[in-house]
Design a protein around this motif. Sequence first.
Motif, PDB file in Angstrom:
ATOM      1  N   UNK A  16       0.725  -1.348   0.286  1.00 31.04           N
ATOM      2  CA  UNK A  16       0.029   0.368   0.194  1.00 31.04           C
ATOM      3  C   UNK A  16       0.646   1.384   0.308  1.00 31.04           C
ATOM      4  N   UNK A  17       0.513   2.246  -0.443  1.00 31.45           N
ATOM      5  CA  UNK A  17       1.717   3.010  -1.595  1.00 31.45           C
ATOM      6  C   UNK A  17       1.094   4.532  -1.362  1.00 31.45           C
ATOM      7  N   UNK A  18       0.421   5.332  -0.173  1.00 26.12           N
ATOM      8  CA  UNK A  18      -0.336   6.633  -0.326  1.00 26.12           C
ATOM      9  C   UNK A  18       0.431   6.749   2.109  1.00 26.12           C
ATOM     10  N   UNK A  19       1.312   6.858   1.144  1.00 22.60           N
ATOM     11  CA  UNK A  19       2.537   7.541   2.862  1.00 22.60           C
ATOM     12  C   UNK A  19       1.567   8.526   3.834  1.00 22.60           C
ATOM     13  N   UNK A  20       1.693   9.573   2.975  1.00 19.82           N
ATOM     14  CA  UNK A  20       1.072  10.985   3.683  1.00 19.82           C
ATOM     15  C   UNK A  20      -0.511  10.769   3.917  1.00 19.82           C
ATOM     16  N   UNK A  21      -0.677   9.491   3.351  1.00 17.70           N
ATOM     17  CA  UNK A  21      -1.970   9.871   4.177  1.00 17.70           C
ATOM     18  C   UNK A  21      -2.284   8.572   4.904  1.00 17.70           C
ATOM     19  N   UNK A  22      -1.234   7.609   5.296  1.00 20.19           N
ATOM     20  CA  UNK A  22      -1.493   6.792   5.944  1.00 20.19           C
ATOM     21  C   UNK A  22      -1.387   5.707   5.377  1.00 20.19           C
ATOM     22  N   UNK A  23      -1.493   5.545   4.365  1.00 14.73           N
ATOM     23  CA  UNK A  23      -2.111   4.118   3.204  1.00 14.73           C
ATOM     24  C   UNK A  23      -3.641   4.417   3.710  1.00 14.73           C
ATOM     25  N   UNK A  24      -4.005   5.247   4.221  1.00  6.06           N
ATOM     26  CA  UNK A  24      -5.705   4.983   3.929  1.00  6.06           C
ATOM     27  C   UNK A  24      -6.156   4.563   2.923  1.00  6.06           C
ATOM     28  N   UNK A  53       2.847  -2.223   3.802  1.00  2.00           N
ATOM     29  CA  UNK A  53       2.464  -0.232   3.416  1.00  2.00           C
ATOM     30  C   UNK A  53       3.775   0.266   3.671  1.00  2.00           C
ATOM     31  N   UNK A  54       4.130   1.131   3.054  1.00  2.00           N
ATOM     32  CA  UNK A  54       4.949   2.142   2.848  1.00  2.00           C
ATOM     33  C   UNK A  54       5.181   2.983   3.870  1.00  2.00           C
ATOM     34  N   UNK A  55       6.408   3.114   4.634  1.00  2.00           N
ATOM     35  CA  UNK A  55       5.783   4.463   5.319  1.00  2.00           C
ATOM     36  C   UNK A  55       6.380   4.073   6.513  1.00  2.00           C
ATOM     37  N   UNK A  56       5.053   5.154   7.431  1.00  2.00           N
ATOM     38  CA  UNK A  56       5.101   4.609   9.035  1.00  2.00           C
ATOM     39  C   UNK A  56       4.210   4.293   9.004  1.00  2.00           C
ATOM     40  N   UNK A  57       2.985   3.955   8.181  1.00  2.00           N
ATOM     41  CA  UNK A  57       1.801   2.989   8.192  1.00  2.00           C
ATOM     42  C   UNK A  57       0.900   1.419   7.475  1.00  2.00           C
ATOM     43  N   UNK A  58       0.398   0.952   8.514  1.00  2.00           N
ATOM     44  CA  UNK A  58       0.518  -0.101   7.223  1.00  2.00           C
ATOM     45  C   UNK A  58      -1.073   0.247   6.487  1.00  2.00           C
ATOM     46  N   UNK A  59      -2.274   0.591   7.118  1.00  2.00           N
ATOM     47  CA  UNK A  59      -3.285   1.417   6.737  1.00  2.00           C
ATOM     48  C   UNK A  59      -3.907   2.015   8.111  1.00  2.00           C
ATOM     49  N   UNK A  60      -4.322   3.174   7.871  1.00  2.00           N
ATOM     50  CA  UNK A  60      -5.397   3.965   8.692  1.00  2.00           C
ATOM     51  C   UNK A  60      -6.306   3.442   8.110  1.00  2.00           C
TER      52      UNK A  60
END
Length: 261
Positions: A16-24, A53-60
């Motif tokens: 999942x690659x929407x890191x700016x949205x915490x992969x929501x 997920x990419x970044x600091x979240x799996x998915x929000x």
Amino acid sequence: MSLLIEDRNRVRTLTLDRPDALNAFNEALYDATTDALRAAADDPGVAVVLLTGNGRAFSAGTDLLEMHARATDPGFVPGRHGFVGLLDALVDLPKPLVCAVNGVGLGIGATVLGFADLAFMSTTARLKCPFTSLGVAPEAASSYLLPRLVGRQDAAWALLSAEWITAAEALEMGLVWRVCEPDDLLPEARRHAEVLAARPISSLVAVKRTMTEPLRAGIDAARQRENAAFAELMGGPANLEALTAFAEGREPDFTSLPPGW
């Protein structure tokens, strides 16, 4: 592109690659992930699916700004598959699903673990089932799958409280199988996924089918109950207060709602 796809040693990794949205999950990500799961199911060269997920979240979870638009904008245009399509793809996935929870997981970012055959979690990750804090009902057959996975009381706490669950708590209750240091998470998840992927795909499919087929009726019934409750609560006073508070950057106040809400 909001979803990264990589193939290696018969393991298809979906990131999942929407890191700016915490992969929501917005509608586009629901559609992309659904398409990717269906493609993996049909691809004879794929044995195992690894989701992370990419970044600091799996998915929000579901994108709350889009949820607010769906509840308030008559002109909102949904995607081709949406949340329901993603769940259908998860239920129907015939091959092992390995989840690597790299960071924050909320909503479907937590309840997806009910469909995981193996779940790994970073020591720094946290999970939350935020349904009561959003004034809605459970989703993704979590009201059926979580009690089976972790027991009634742990499931009740997770679904009723909307409180954070740490990696240590998730491991203790059986929500995840292994907890790893952040740098070790993906290598460990991939190592185990590749062990499975070295087995005959036909056998993997048969084992998963024999394990999950007895649950299908329960999952279907739970989804119907949850959908009915969600439809009743979506757009109601509690849900609108929660979504408005989110849009305004404040904590919701449920104390002034009409009696019964």
